[in-house]
Design a protein around this motif. Structure first.
Motif, PDB file in Angstrom:
ATOM      1  N   ASP A 177       3.318 -20.273 -19.012  1.00 49.15           N
ATOM      2  CA  ASP A 177       2.411 -19.587 -19.970  1.00 49.15           C
ATOM      3  C   ASP A 177       1.327 -18.941 -19.545  1.00 49.15           C
ATOM      4  O   ASP A 177       0.769 -17.907 -20.142  1.00 49.15           O
ATOM      5  CB  ASP A 177       2.113 -20.957 -20.842  1.00 49.15           C
ATOM      6  CG  ASP A 177       3.260 -21.491 -21.825  1.00 49.15           C
ATOM      7  OD1 ASP A 177       4.245 -20.601 -22.049  1.00 49.15           O
ATOM      8  OD2 ASP A 177       3.261 -22.894 -21.732  1.00 49.15           O
TER       9      ASP A 177
ATOM     10  N   GLU B  74       3.050 -15.503 -17.816  1.00 51.29           N
ATOM     11  CA  GLU B  74       3.660 -14.522 -18.576  1.00 51.29           C
ATOM     12  C   GLU B  74       3.235 -14.629 -19.950  1.00 51.29           C
ATOM     13  O   GLU B  74       3.733 -14.188 -20.896  1.00 51.29           O
ATOM     14  CB  GLU B  74       5.206 -15.148 -18.655  1.00 51.29           C
ATOM     15  CG  GLU B  74       5.852 -14.735 -17.184  1.00 51.29           C
ATOM     16  CD  GLU B  74       7.148 -15.764 -16.819  1.00 51.29           C
ATOM     17  OE1 GLU B  74       7.805 -16.145 -17.722  1.00 51.29           O
ATOM     18  OE2 GLU B  74       7.678 -15.417 -15.801  1.00 51.29           O
TER      19      GLU B  74
ATOM     20  N   LYS C 286       1.417 -14.229 -23.552  1.00 47.03           N
ATOM     21  CA  LYS C 286       0.669 -12.676 -24.168  1.00 47.03           C
ATOM     22  C   LYS C 286      -0.878 -13.072 -24.829  1.00 47.03           C
ATOM     23  O   LYS C 286      -1.075 -14.076 -25.060  1.00 47.03           O
ATOM     24  CB  LYS C 286       1.659 -12.337 -25.354  1.00 47.03           C
ATOM     25  CG  LYS C 286       2.985 -11.983 -24.913  1.00 47.03           C
ATOM     26  CD  LYS C 286       3.204 -10.544 -24.182  1.00 47.03           C
ATOM     27  CE  LYS C 286       4.494 -10.262 -23.738  1.00 47.03           C
ATOM     28  NZ  LYS C 286       4.760 -11.274 -22.622  1.00 47.03           N
ATOM     29  N   PRO C 287      -1.386 -11.863 -24.639  1.00 42.45           N
ATOM     30  CA  PRO C 287      -2.848 -12.234 -25.136  1.00 42.45           C
ATOM     31  C   PRO C 287      -2.929 -12.645 -26.616  1.00 42.45           C
ATOM     32  O   PRO C 287      -1.898 -12.260 -27.469  1.00 42.45           O
ATOM     33  CB  PRO C 287      -3.337 -10.737 -25.109  1.00 42.45           C
ATOM     34  CG  PRO C 287      -2.594  -9.939 -24.156  1.00 42.45           C
ATOM     35  CD  PRO C 287      -1.430 -10.788 -24.052  1.00 42.45           C
TER      36      PRO C 287
ATOM     37  N   ASP D  23      -1.809 -15.649 -27.512  1.00 45.04           N
ATOM     38  CA  ASP D  23      -1.207 -16.984 -27.350  1.00 45.04           C
ATOM     39  C   ASP D  23      -2.166 -18.148 -27.184  1.00 45.04           C
ATOM     40  O   ASP D  23      -3.034 -18.170 -26.186  1.00 45.04           O
ATOM     41  CB  ASP D  23      -0.118 -16.984 -26.125  1.00 45.04           C
ATOM     42  CG  ASP D  23       1.017 -16.175 -26.495  1.00 45.04           C
ATOM     43  OD1 ASP D  23       1.185 -15.238 -27.540  1.00 45.04           O
ATOM     44  OD2 ASP D  23       1.881 -15.925 -25.486  1.00 45.04           O
TER      45      ASP D  23
ATOM     46  N   GLU E 157      -6.617 -12.546 -15.766  1.00 43.43           N
ATOM     47  CA  GLU E 157      -7.313 -11.693 -16.538  1.00 43.43           C
ATOM     48  C   GLU E 157      -8.359 -10.840 -16.187  1.00 43.43           C
ATOM     49  O   GLU E 157      -8.418  -9.686 -16.564  1.00 43.43           O
ATOM     50  CB  GLU E 157      -7.653 -12.571 -17.821  1.00 43.43           C
ATOM     51  CG  GLU E 157      -6.701 -13.127 -18.494  1.00 43.43           C
ATOM     52  CD  GLU E 157      -7.274 -14.105 -19.697  1.00 43.43           C
ATOM     53  OE1 GLU E 157      -8.328 -13.844 -20.263  1.00 43.43           O
ATOM     54  OE2 GLU E 157      -6.375 -14.575 -20.532  1.00 43.43           O
TER      55      GLU E 157
ATOM     56  N   ALA F 117      -6.424 -10.566 -22.649  1.00 44.05           N
ATOM     57  CA  ALA F 117      -5.818  -9.431 -22.135  1.00 44.05           C
ATOM     58  C   ALA F 117      -6.275  -9.402 -20.736  1.00 44.05           C
ATOM     59  O   ALA F 117      -7.088  -9.933 -20.189  1.00 44.05           O
ATOM     60  CB  ALA F 117      -6.190  -8.218 -22.797  1.00 44.05           C
TER      61      ALA F 117
END
Lengths: 638, 204
Positions: free
Chosen positions: A5, A8, A10-11, A13, A29, A187
Motif C-alpha cells: 500500500d 503501490e 494511489k494518491p 487512498d 512522495e 501524490a
C-alpha cells in the motif's frame, strides 16, 4: 503487507500503514532517491519498504554499518538529490563522528536522518534518547505523534533540510514505528532531479564552520515558530498545561478524557523538539500555574521549557515531570516508556483528584499472577545458535580453565541468559566482544589466567568486528573469536549482509565470505557446522589451546530462513518412549530441562520425553545429544 | 455502543498476531472507525509474548497503549498470555476469547517454574471476566488442514462472538484481500469454522 500500500497505493487512498511505512511513503512522495540503513528494530521497515520502490527511481542499500550508510546518503545530498538514512538509536553513535563533522559544512539535497528510539528496550539492550545526540551535533529534530503525522513530517523534513542546507533528524519511537493507523496517501513528486556535483563545489569541515551550524539552528528555530506540527488543544486559557510530544499527545488526550477534565487542561503539542519554538512556548506559559511534561525516555522538552522559563519573567509555575519525579512508571522516572496511566496519575496529583482505574483488587492480581509462569525469550526451534552455544559450553567444560566469554549483540545476545546457558560474561554493543577479549588477554602478566573467547554474529562481523581482529593480531593478543554465521541479519528481520550475496532490490551481488577476510588478515580460520555438535565442540576446545588470535566460523542457515525456503522439514524427529528412561535415566531430563528447545517437551503421563511436532523444526540435534538414543531423527520425503 | 472499543490480541511469537490485527484494523476501517494498532513484536521471533492493542473509535484517534482497566475484549492465542493481559489491562467487564492450548515458556520446559493445570487456569480466567469463550483453535485448525490457521479460526470466533460491531461479510472481504491466493480457501474455511463454533457455544 503495508509496504504494498505504501509504495503501490494511489494518491487519495486511505491505507493502513505502520509508522515506518508511513515515513517511507512520505520520503517516496518527497522524491527521495537514495535510502540507506543498517537494520535495527524498531527502524527496519523504513528501508525495507523503500527497497520495494522500482530501482530506476531509487537506490536502496543495507549498508555494512551506520556511519558508512550516512556517508553514502550524504553523498547523494552533496549531488543535490534527496536522501534518507535510517537507523535505530544505538546506530546513531556509530554514525556520530561523521554526523558531527558533516553538519558543520552542511549538505545540499534534502537529507533526513531517521532515528528510531526504543523506550523500554522492547528490542534493544538499552533505551536511548537520540535527541541529546542531535542537540550535541546541532541537528534540528522533528518528532511525530501519530502514523499520519509520520508521513507528513518525513515530507516536511526534506524541505527544511534544503532550506537550512543541513541534515534534519526525524525521531521516531517504537510506539510510532510499530503502530498502525490510517494514512491518506499524497501524490509523488513529479520533479526528477539529476545528480550533479559541479566542479568547484566542495564540502569541507573546518572549526570555523561551527558558526554555520549555529546559524542553521537559528534558521530552523524561525521555521519552527510557524510550523504546523506545534499546536494546542483544549481551552485557550487554563491553569494547567501539558507539554507533550510523540505518542504522549494521544496518551495525554485520553488521560484528560478519562478524568473528565475536558475544557480544563490545555495540551501543548510540540512536534519540533529541537530547537524548541521559544515564542510559541512562551505564549503558552503565560498565566499558567502548573506545567506537566509528557515525552519519551529523558527530560528533553522539560529541560528546554524550564530554561525558557528561567530566562523570562513569567510568574510562579510549578513543573511536574521526570526531574520532579511526577512522571514516573513502574520503573520510576526516566526509565521505561510512557503510557496513559502515567499521565493520569500526574494530572490527578496536580488537580488533587482521586482516580482509581477499573480493574481487580490487588489480592486478586497477586494471587492469580503468581500462577502465571514468566515467558523469557527463547531461541527458535531448530536455531543453530542453540547448537553453537551447547558446543561452546561443552568445550569450555572440557577445557577446565574457566574461559571468559565476551558476548555481542544479535539474536545470540540470548547467550547471556538461560536459553543460551548463561554463557556470556560480558554483553554490550556491536563489536565490543573482540575488543574486550583482546584486552583481557593482555592481563596475564598481571595475574589473570583465564583464557578468553568472544562470540559474534555474521552481520556484526562486517559491521564492527574487523577492527577488533586487526587490533588483536597486531597487538599479539590471544583469543578465539567464534562467528555464528546464519547467512542473514536475523534479529531485525532477515536483511542481507555482505556475506549473503543479495542486494536490497533482491539482485545477486558478489558475496564477501568471512573466511576470506579473516585469512587476509593473517588470522587462522576454521569452519564447522554447529549441528555436527561433537565435532564443533572438539574444534573449539583444541583451537582454544592455540596461541594468538583465531577465528572459528560456525555456519548454519537461520532456522526461519531454512523453513521458508524448504517449506517442509527434512527430518521427522520423535521420541521412542520405549528407549527413553525418563527420570531414572540420570540425564536430568536433558532434552527438556537443559537443552531448552521449545520442541522438546515432557509427557507427564508417561513420565518420558516427547517431541512437540507442531513446533519442532526437524533439525535433529537433540537426537545426537540424547544419552539414551531415544530421540529418533528420520529422513522424510520432501 | 461503547466508544472507544479497546481490544488486545495476545499470544506468543510466531502465532500470527500481526496478520490478525491487520485484518481487524482493516475491517474496522471499512466500517468507518478511526483505528490505531499498537504492536510489540521486537523480540517476537525469540518466543516472547506478543500483543497488539487495537483501538476503535467513531470520535477520535486513540493512542497505541490501552490504559489499565480499559480493555473490552481480549483474544488470546495462548491461555497464560490471555490471563496476563487480563490482569494488566482488564476489569470484571472484559470478555475473553481464548485458545486453551498452552505454549510452554522455556523456563517451564527447563523445570524452573510450573505451568498451571489448564482447567484451573481457565476457571480463574472465567472468574475475572464477564464472559469467556474457549475456542480449541489449534485443534480446529488441524482439522481444517494446517495448525498455522489457528489465528484465523480465532478471527472467525471473534466475528461469531458478536463482541464487535463488524459484520461477517466485512471480515470475509478483508480476508480475501490480505491472504495470499493460494492459501485463501484454507483461511476461508478456518474463518467459517471459528465463526460457527463461537455462535454455537452455550454462553450460560
Amino acid at each position: 503487507m503495508g509496504w504494498k500500500d505504501a509504495i503501490e497505493g494511489k494518491p487519495g487512498d486511505l491505507v493502513l500503514l505502520n509508522g515506518n511505512e508511513a515515513i517511507a511513503r512520505g520520503a517516496y512522495e518527497a522524491g527521495v532517491r537514495y535510502a540507506s540503513s543498517y537494520p535495527g528494530s524498531p527502524s527496519s521497515e523504513i528501508t525495507e519498504t523503500l527497497s520495494r520502490v522500482p530501482a530506476s527511481d531509487l537506490y536502496a542499500e543495507w549498508s555494512v554499518n551506520e556511519i558508512v550508510s550516512l556517508e553514502g546518503a550524504t553523498a547523494a545530498s552533496f549531488a543535490g538529490l534527496r536522501a534518507m538514512c535510517t537507523m535505530k538509536a544505538d546506530g546513531l553513535n556509530v554514525a556520530f563522528d561523521f554526523l558531527t563533522s558533516m553538519n558543520l559544512g552542511g549538505c545540499k539535497g534534502g537529507l533526513v536522518l531517521t532515528v528510531a528510539d526504543d523506550p523500554q528496550g522492547h528490542s534493544s539492550v538499552k533505551e536511548y534518547d537520540s535527541r541529546y545526540l542531535a542537540k550535541s551535533a546541532m541537528v534540528p529534530v522533528l518528532e511525530p505523534s501519530t502514523v499520519k503525522e509520520a508521513r507528513e513530517m518525513a515530507i516536511k523534513a526534506f524541505d527544511i533540510s534544503e532550506q537550512i542546507k543541513g541534515p534534519v533528524l526525524l525521531r521516531s519511537v517504537t510506539r510510532v514505528s510499530h503502530s498502525r493507523g490510517l494514512v491518506r496517501l499524497g501524490a509523488l513528486a513529479q520533479e526528477r532531479k539529476k545528480a550533479e556535483f559541479p566542479v568547484g563545489q566542495r564540502f569541507l569541515t573546518k572549526t570555523l564552520f561551527h558558526m554555520k551550524a549555529r546559524d542553521r539552528l537559528i534558521q530552523a528555530a524561525i521555521i519552527f515558530e510557524e510550523c504546523k506540527f506545534n499546536y494546542t488543544e483544549g481551552p485557550d486559557r487554563a491553569d494547567t498545561v501539558i507539554f507533550c510530544c510523540g505518542t504522549s499527545l494521544l496518551y495525554a488526550r485520553e488521560a484528560i478524557n478519562i478524568l473528565g477534565l475536558q475544557g480544563k487542561i490545555k495540551l501543548v503539542k510540540i512536534g519540533t523538539t529541537f530547537p524548541l519554538p521559544e515564542r510559541f512556548i512562551l505564549s503558552n506559559l503565560q498565566g499558567v500555574k502548573n506545567v506537566i511534561f509528557a515525552e519519551e525516555i529523558r527530560s528533553f522538552i522539560e529541560e528546554g521549557v524550564m530554561l525558557i522559563y528561567a530566562r523570562h519573567n513569567i510568574g510562579n509555575i510549578r513543573f511536574y515531570g521526570k526531574i520532579s519525579g511526577d512522571i514516573s512508571g513502574v520503573r520510576g522516572p526516566f526509565c521505561g516508556e510512557m503510557n496513559p496511566d502515567i499521565i493520569i496519575k500526574a494530572i490527578a496529583r496536580v488537580k488533587r483528584i482521586q482516580y482509581e482505574a477499573p480493574g481487580y483488587s490487588p489480592e486478586t492480581i497477586v494471587e492469580f499472577s503468581t500462577m502465571l509462569p514468566p515467558r523469557e525469550y527463547a531461541m527458535c526451534p531448530g536455531c543453530p545458535h542453540r547448537a553453537s552455544f551447547w558446543a561452546v559450553k561443552t568445550a569450555i567444560a572440557v577445557d577446565s580453565r574457566d574461559c571468559i566469554v565476551a558476548g555481542d549483540i544479535g539474536c545470540y545476545c540470548l547467550g547471556a541468559w538461560d536459553t543460551g546457558y548463561n554463557l556470556f560474561d560480558s554483553l554490550h554493543c556491536m563489536g565490543a566482544g573482540p575488543g574486550i577479549a583482546s584486552g583481557l588477554s593482555k592481563l596475564e602478566k598481571f595475574g589473570l589466567k583465564r583464557p578468553t573467547l568472544t562470540i559474534v554474529g555474521d552481520s556484526t562481523f562486517y559491521h564492527a568486528v574487523i577492527p577488533g581482529l586487526i587490533n588483536g593480531r597486531y597487538s599479539g593478543s590471544d583469543f578465539l573469536c567464534i562467528v555464528l554465521d546464519n547467512s542473514v541479519t536475523a534479529m531485525t528481520g532477515h536483511q542481507p549482509h555482505p556475506g549473503s550475496g543479495i542486494s536490497n532490490h533482491g539482485r545477486s551481488t558478489t558475496a564477501i565470505p568471512i573466511e576470506e577476510i579473516v585469512r587476509g588478515l593473517g588470522i587462522p580460520c576454521a569452519i564447522t557446522d554447529p549441528f555436527e555438535n561433537d565435532k564443533t565442540a572438539e574444534t573449539i576446545s583444541s583451537t582454544l589451546r592455540e596461541p594468538g588470535v583465531k577465528v572459528l566460523i560456525l555456519r548454519r542457515e537461520c532456522a526461519l530462513v531454512a523453513a521458508r525456503k524448504h517449506q517442509h522439514k527434512k527430518q521427522r524427529v520423535y521420541v521412542d518412549q520405549s528407549l527413553c528412561r525418563g527420570e531414572s535415566c540420570g540425564c536430568g531430563r536433558f532434552c527438556t530441562s537443559v537443552w531448552g528447545c521449545p520442541g522438546n517437551i515432557w509427557d507427564p503421563v508417561a513420565g518420558k520425553a516427547v517431541i512437540d511436532e507442531a513446533v519442532c523444526a526437524g533439525c535433529g540435534v537433540c537426537a545426537t545429544l540424547c544419552p539414551a538414543g531415544a530421540i529418533i531423527a528420520e529422513e522424510v520425503d520432501k | 455502543m461503547k466508544d472507544p472499543i479497546n481490544m488486545v490480541i495476545t499470544g506468543v511469537g510466531g502465532q500470527g498476531n500481526i496478520l490478525v490485527s491487520e485484518i481487524l484494523a482493516k475491517a474496522a476501517s471499512v466500517e468507518g472507525f478511526r483505528v490505531t494498532v499498537g504492536e510489540s513484536y521486537g523480540m517476537s521471533q525469540r518466543g516472547g509474548s506478543v500483543s497488539s492493542h487495537i483501538r476503535l473509535s467513531r470520535n477520535c484517534l486513540y493512542g497505541p497503549i490501552i490504559p489499565a482497566g480499559h480493555v473490552d475484549i481480549i483474544v488470546g492465542f495462548e491461555p497464560v498470555e490471555a490471563a496476563r493481559i487480563a490482569l494488566e489491562l482488564g476489569s470484571p467487564n472484559v470478555k475473553i476469547i481464548v485458545n486453551p492450548r498452552p505454549v510452554f515458556p522455556v523456563h517451564v520446559l527447563m523445570g524452573k517454574c510450573e505451568y498451571p493445570p489448564i482447567e484451573d487456569l481457565l476457571d480463574k480466567i472465567k472468574g475475572i471476566t464477564a464472559q469467556t469463550l474457549i475456542i480449541e483453535s489449534t485443534v480446529l485448525a488441524a482439522q481444517v488442514g494446517d495448525p498455522v490457521v489457528q489465528n484465523i479460526i480465532m478471527v472467525g470466533a471473534l466475528a461469531g462472538s458478536g463482541y464487535m460491531p463488524i459484520p461477517r461479510e466485512t471480515f470475509e472481504e478483508i480476508i480475501t484481500r490480505v491472504v495470499p491466493q493460494k492459501a485463501l480457501e484454507l483461511n476461508q474455511k478456518a474463518f467459517k469454522i471459528g465463526f460457527e463454533t463461537a455462535q454455537n457455544i452455550n454462553r450460560s
